[in-house]
Design a protein around this motif. Sequence first.
Motif, PDB file in Angstrom:
ATOM      1  N   MET A 112      -0.779  23.955 -16.665  1.00  0.00           N
ATOM      2  CA  MET A 112      -1.109  24.690 -18.282  1.00  0.00           C
ATOM      3  C   MET A 112      -2.431  24.710 -17.799  1.00  0.00           C
ATOM      4  SD  MET A 112       1.147  22.065 -19.552  1.00  0.00           S
ATOM      5  CE  MET A 112       1.802  22.551 -20.986  1.00  0.00           C
ATOM      6  N   GLY A 116      -2.626  25.294 -23.503  1.00  0.00           N
ATOM      7  CA  GLY A 116      -1.209  23.939 -23.709  1.00  0.00           C
ATOM      8  C   GLY A 116      -0.069  25.322 -23.872  1.00  0.00           C
ATOM      9  N   ASN A 117      -0.944  26.455 -23.027  1.00  0.00           N
ATOM     10  CA  ASN A 117      -0.025  27.887 -22.434  1.00  0.00           C
ATOM     11  C   ASN A 117       0.748  27.169 -20.566  1.00  0.00           C
ATOM     12  OD1 ASN A 117       0.239  29.321 -24.412  1.00  0.00           O
ATOM     13  ND2 ASN A 117      -2.114  29.673 -23.876  1.00  0.00           N
ATOM     14  N   GLY A 207       2.230  17.091 -28.582  1.00  0.00           N
ATOM     15  CA  GLY A 207       2.708  18.096 -28.253  1.00  0.00           C
ATOM     16  C   GLY A 207       3.055  19.116 -29.655  1.00  0.00           C
ATOM     17  N   ASP A 365       9.610  22.926 -23.864  1.00  0.00           N
ATOM     18  CA  ASP A 365       8.517  22.702 -23.162  1.00  0.00           C
ATOM     19  C   ASP A 365       7.145  21.494 -24.020  1.00  0.00           C
ATOM     20  OD1 ASP A 365       8.414  24.450 -21.572  1.00  0.00           O
ATOM     21  OD2 ASP A 365       7.483  26.299 -22.285  1.00  0.00           O
ATOM     22  N   ARG A 369       4.057  19.960 -22.777  1.00  0.00           N
ATOM     23  CA  ARG A 369       2.834  20.386 -23.887  1.00  0.00           C
ATOM     24  C   ARG A 369       2.056  19.265 -24.419  1.00  0.00           C
ATOM     25  NH1 ARG A 369       4.500  24.739 -27.592  1.00  0.00           N
ATOM     26  NH2 ARG A 369       1.898  25.765 -27.312  1.00  0.00           N
TER      27      ARG A 369
END
Length: 383
Positions: A112, A116-117, A207, A365, A369
């Motif tokens: 990542m 947070g991608n 997250g 996700d 995240r």
Amino acid sequence: MTSTTGNRSTMSRRTASLPSHGRELNLALLLQHLYAQGPMSRADLSRSSGLTRVTISDLVVELISRGHVIEVGTSSASRPGKPSILLDINRQGLQIIGVDLADSAVMRAAVMDLNGNVLTRVELETTDEKGEAASAQVIELTARAVQAATERIIGIGVGTPGIVTDDGCILTAPNFGWTDLDLRQQVCEHFNLPTHVVNDADGAVMGEHTFGSGSAHMMLVKLGRGVGCGTIVNGTRVRGANAASGELGHVIVGTDQGPECVCGKHGCVETWASIPSIRRALAQRPEGVAEADHHSSVMAQAGERLGIVLAPIVSVLDVQDLVLAGPARYVDDKLLAAVRETISARTNTSQRPNFTVQLSRNPDDIVLRGAAVNVLFNELGVA
């Protein structure tokens, strides 16, 4: 967030007891400003942080030497004199490994970026391994993610079911057969990388709060191998006296006994609302009952049991946003409706104009995240 995990001091970043602590706080302060606001000049950092330009220049030199900050060009602002050099967090040159152990069928990990991608995903199908065998699977999965990284890794974040202490030790995780397992140390020593372990639901609420639609008064309920929740009150994550806040899975619902749980008790909410339990219930469709009707019935029952547990908590804490997260195939609108209706019937909370019950927008996700948020906080001081 005001508490830390992993091998860092649990001292609040708002106070300092030694000069070195004060310097780390100032370094984290600059990173926080850059992370939130994007490229800034040294003068901008001085104005926004309240630190002198001399102090800013000294701190920036250190952050650049650490590789945490880079110069990204000059300012286009029309000002007299030489254009200012802009600084930013090294968003492209630093990466995080996130590990999600919440799913009952597969372990997930990802490379990542600092926003947070997810850049690269890896998965490992689970075979109900327990104890050391399950730990070995975590190491294998993490190794695949580490090998897929293309830039410097600043840390590994792990979200796992179970009761997790601030220093990353798993006191108990019945679904993995773990007791007093120092997973943080195992992963850290194997990869020689800073590692931070958090309960999966706590990670999920972090997250959602940072990258999703969360608020300063929220609760996120994570349905996976078990049932857990993460809670944020006044912007601070609730941990509890024994790091066990949010362990809903083994709360007994009602007095009708119910199925036997992995913990040995009967009628735990986990036996109704965990993903394995929902999956088993869906597979046991009575003869002559349409699949759609059976699905609705199972979801209504799971949602009602979950709502019974959540209603008093939501009321006592005056939660503003309640978020449900889990595989979209199971954590759906029917489950959401049953939870909302049960809470409405049992409390006055639903009459508050700002109270919401919703599904997570990014359930697949959210633990990954959250694990990234935990690394950002502990390694860069970015909250």
